[in-house]
Design an enzyme around this catalytic site. Structure first.
Site, short mmCIF file in Angstrom:
data_model
loop_
_atom_site.label_atom_id
_atom_site.label_comp_id
_atom_site.label_asym_id
_atom_site.label_seq_id
_atom_site.Cartn_x
_atom_site.Cartn_y
_atom_site.Cartn_z
N SER A 1 -13.71 -30.57 10.30
CA SER A 1 -13.09 -30.73 11.61
C SER A 1 -12.37 -29.44 11.99
O SER A 1 -12.00 -28.63 11.13
CB SER A 1 -12.09 -31.88 11.59
OG SER A 1 -11.32 -31.93 12.77
N TYR B 1 -5.25 -36.69 7.89
CA TYR B 1 -6.57 -36.33 8.41
C TYR B 1 -6.86 -34.84 8.18
O TYR B 1 -7.93 -34.47 7.68
CB TYR B 1 -6.64 -36.66 9.90
CG TYR B 1 -7.99 -36.45 10.52
CD1 TYR B 1 -9.02 -37.35 10.32
CD2 TYR B 1 -8.24 -35.31 11.29
CE1 TYR B 1 -10.27 -37.15 10.89
CE2 TYR B 1 -9.49 -35.11 11.86
CZ TYR B 1 -10.49 -36.02 11.66
OH TYR B 1 -11.73 -35.82 12.21
#
Length: 588
Positions: free
Chosen positions: A458, A471
């Site tokens: 990401s 995350y």
């Protein structure tokens, strides 16, 4: 360490005044496969391959004349490839008098076997031919002549490169110097260690016979007997199914020299693998699989996926005859990627924790004329992933591409995030990737045909933000894990791409857990971010397109959206600014 296959029967086969040492292994009632070696090896070259074939086939290995236990004629002319081919035909008649045999040959054994394969009088005795690191001398000569007749820079460069690769043969042609030098400097231990370094393998995987040091000098006569001018240069054709295999790092044999194989063999397949010259040592499983696939085809069975991919002269879609495994394929990027690979011809194995949605993905692929297989898999469970990989390999085969896409979203300040929530994000986002690579990676490496692994990271991996500690940690770990894995798997031809989407609208946002807020406030927060992502109008299809290109182009790191690319460069140039800008909480 030398180890010989079990249940070996030894006998001598006579060809004129030459005795050829023959070793028979495995299933005597199975089809016969003859394994032939070159210089300076003996039948022991195949010790890593033979056990992989012996359960099904009657495996026959030989010592070439001048090697091992076979006769050692004195004259140089007795080492012409026509003489070696005659030895091989005598062996074929002795071990399989009533049925044709399958042949896999390496180096000079392959060069000599081409003589029989292209001989109209005897090629009916050969059911299939797998040629490893040893082209036909005739075909290679004609290939070079054709390019020299069209002297473009590319053609001249190809011929020059191949000529330089074979220049060592001029030295080996000298009458006494090479033999004396080898005798003075090379012994079994040094040869094994030097080959292990060149092939990037363990020295224990290099199998040498007890006569090795004699064979090195004796076998050198093959170079003097078969230099240009001593070889047949007439057109040579064959009806035998032929498969050529060459290593990408082979110092002597270049893959370009096989470009015209279809001119001589209308049924031809070619595989270039990540390896050097001694593929029987470095890639035994790949060679056993490749030979078996061609034998199955010659026996009337449908072609295996790998063989179809290797077929020469066939036009195909970019990923036709490829198997692609995709996790988290029930929706979003996973589903879009599965559809994209299917459109490009791939057979796709899709998985998700939700059996209903992943079956919907498979149905969408089927509606488009593709082939898909749906599985329910929790990537966080190592045992489940391992069982899934074993089932995929048994039912569908070893994947060519693995997409570790499954992931979950999570937001909330670290002090408000329960340990169980933090751990769950790591279990899915990080260990889901690790579990997939651990389960599928070894089988892809052992196969020896390369492949590609795509790990979904990401923009958050390199963008520090408040409220995304779990995350971002998981995705940053995936980023570094992929860098390490890429370095480790490069030697076996497996690429690793790290995909870093930015603001992309998928259901990962809607399904994210927000810690530290009431249920009502968390729902409002998720809805607001989801709306912002939707207005961004960057969908999963665009990410899938970048994933496809990453595999095609073997790209290592792919920041996807414009903001992901900008942030990636900014982080590398001025990491302090990224830390200074960490003021807001974003899901991305």
């Amino acid at each position: 360490m030398d180890r010989a296959p079990q249940t070996v029967e030894h006998r001598m086969v006579r060809n004129g005044d030459i005795d050829i040492a023959v070793y028979e292994h495995g299933n005597r009632s199975g089809e016969t496969i003859l394994l032939l070696h070159g210089w300076p090896d003996s039948h022991r070259l195949w010790d890593g391959v033979t056990p992989l074939l012996a359960d099904r086939f009657h495996v026959v290995t030989v010592d070439n004349r001048g090697h091992g236990r076979s006769s050692n004629p004195r004259a140089v002319r007795d080492f012409r490839i026509t003489e070696l081919a005659a030895d091989y035909l005598a062996v074929i008649d002795a071990v399989s008098p009533d049925e044709p045999v399958h042949v896999m040959a390496h180096d000079w054994g392959s060069v000599a076997m081409w003589e029989a394969v292209c001989d109209n009088a005897v090629q009916h005795r050969i059911a299939s031919f797998t040629s490893v690191s040893g082209p036909s001398a005739t075909h290679l000569t004609r290939w070079a002549a054709d390019r020299l007749s069209r002297p473009t820079p590319k053609n001249l460069g190809l011929v020059a490169a191949q000529a330089l690769s074979l220049a060592y043969m001029l030295y080996f042609r000298l009458p006494w110097l090479p033999r004396a030098l080898f005798a003075a400097t090379m012994n079994e231990t040094r040869w094994r260690e030097s080959l292990a370094r060149a092939e990037r393998i363990d020295p224990d995987a290099v199998f040498l016979g007890p006569t090795f040091e004699h064979d090195v000098g004796s076998g050198l006569r093959i170079y003097r007997a078969n230099m240009p001018g001593a070889m047949n240069v007439a057109d040579r054709f064959t009806r035998v199914p032929v498969q050529t295999i060459v290593g990408s790092r082979d110092p002597a044999v270049r893959r370009s020299g096989y470009a015209d194989t279809l001119n001589w063999a209308p049924a031809a397949w070619h595989r270039t693998v990540e390896g050097g010259h001694w593929l029987p040592f470095s890639h035994p499983e790949m060679l056993a699989t490749a030979a078996t696939e061609l034998i199955d085809l010659a026996s009337g069975q449908p072609p295996a996926r790998g063989l179809k991919r290797a077929e020469m002269g066939r036009r195909r879609k970019p990923f036709e005859d490829h198997l692609v495994v995709i996790t988290g394929a029930g929706s979003g990027i996973g589903r879009a990627t599965a559809l994209a690979f299917a459109r490009d011809g791939a057979e796709v194995v899709v998985s998700d924790t939700d059996a209903i949605v992943v079956k919907e993905t498979a149905a969408l692929i089927a509606e488009c004329g593709g082939i898909a297989h749906a599985y329910c898999v929790d990537v966080a469970d190592e045992d489940v992933v391992a069982a899934h990989a074993a089932q995929v390999a048994a039912v569908h085969g070893v994947p060519d591409v693995l997409i570790n896409n499954a992931g979950v979203g999570q937001a909330g300040r670290f002090l408000d995030t329960p340990p169980a929530d933090f751990r769950r994000v790591l279990d899915v986002n990080l260990y889901g990737v690790i579990n997939g690579c651990r389960a599928f990676g070894p089988m892809m490496a052992r196969r020896g045909l390369g492949g590609h692994i795509v790990n979904l990271s990401s923009m958050a991996a390199y963008t520090p933000q408040q409220g995304l500690s779990a995350y971002s940690t998981s995705k940053s770990a995936v980023f570094m894990f992929s860098d390490c894995l890429r370095a480790e798997l490069a030697s076996v031809g497996i690429g690793v791409s790290t995909i870093c989407p930015g603001v992309v609208h998928t259901n990962i946002v809607r399904n994210s857990v927000v810690s530290g807020l009431s249920r009502e406030k968390a729902a409002k927060k998720v809805a607001a971010v989801d709306r912002a992502y939707r207005l961004r109008r960057y969908g999963a299809d665009k990410v899938a397109e970048r994933i496809i290109n990453a595999v095609k182009e073997k790209r290592p790191v792919v920041p996807v959206t414009p903001e992901a690319r900008i942030q990636y460069r900014l982080t590398r140039i001025a990491p302090g600014l990224a830390r200074l800008a960490a003021r807001t909480s974003l899901l991305g």
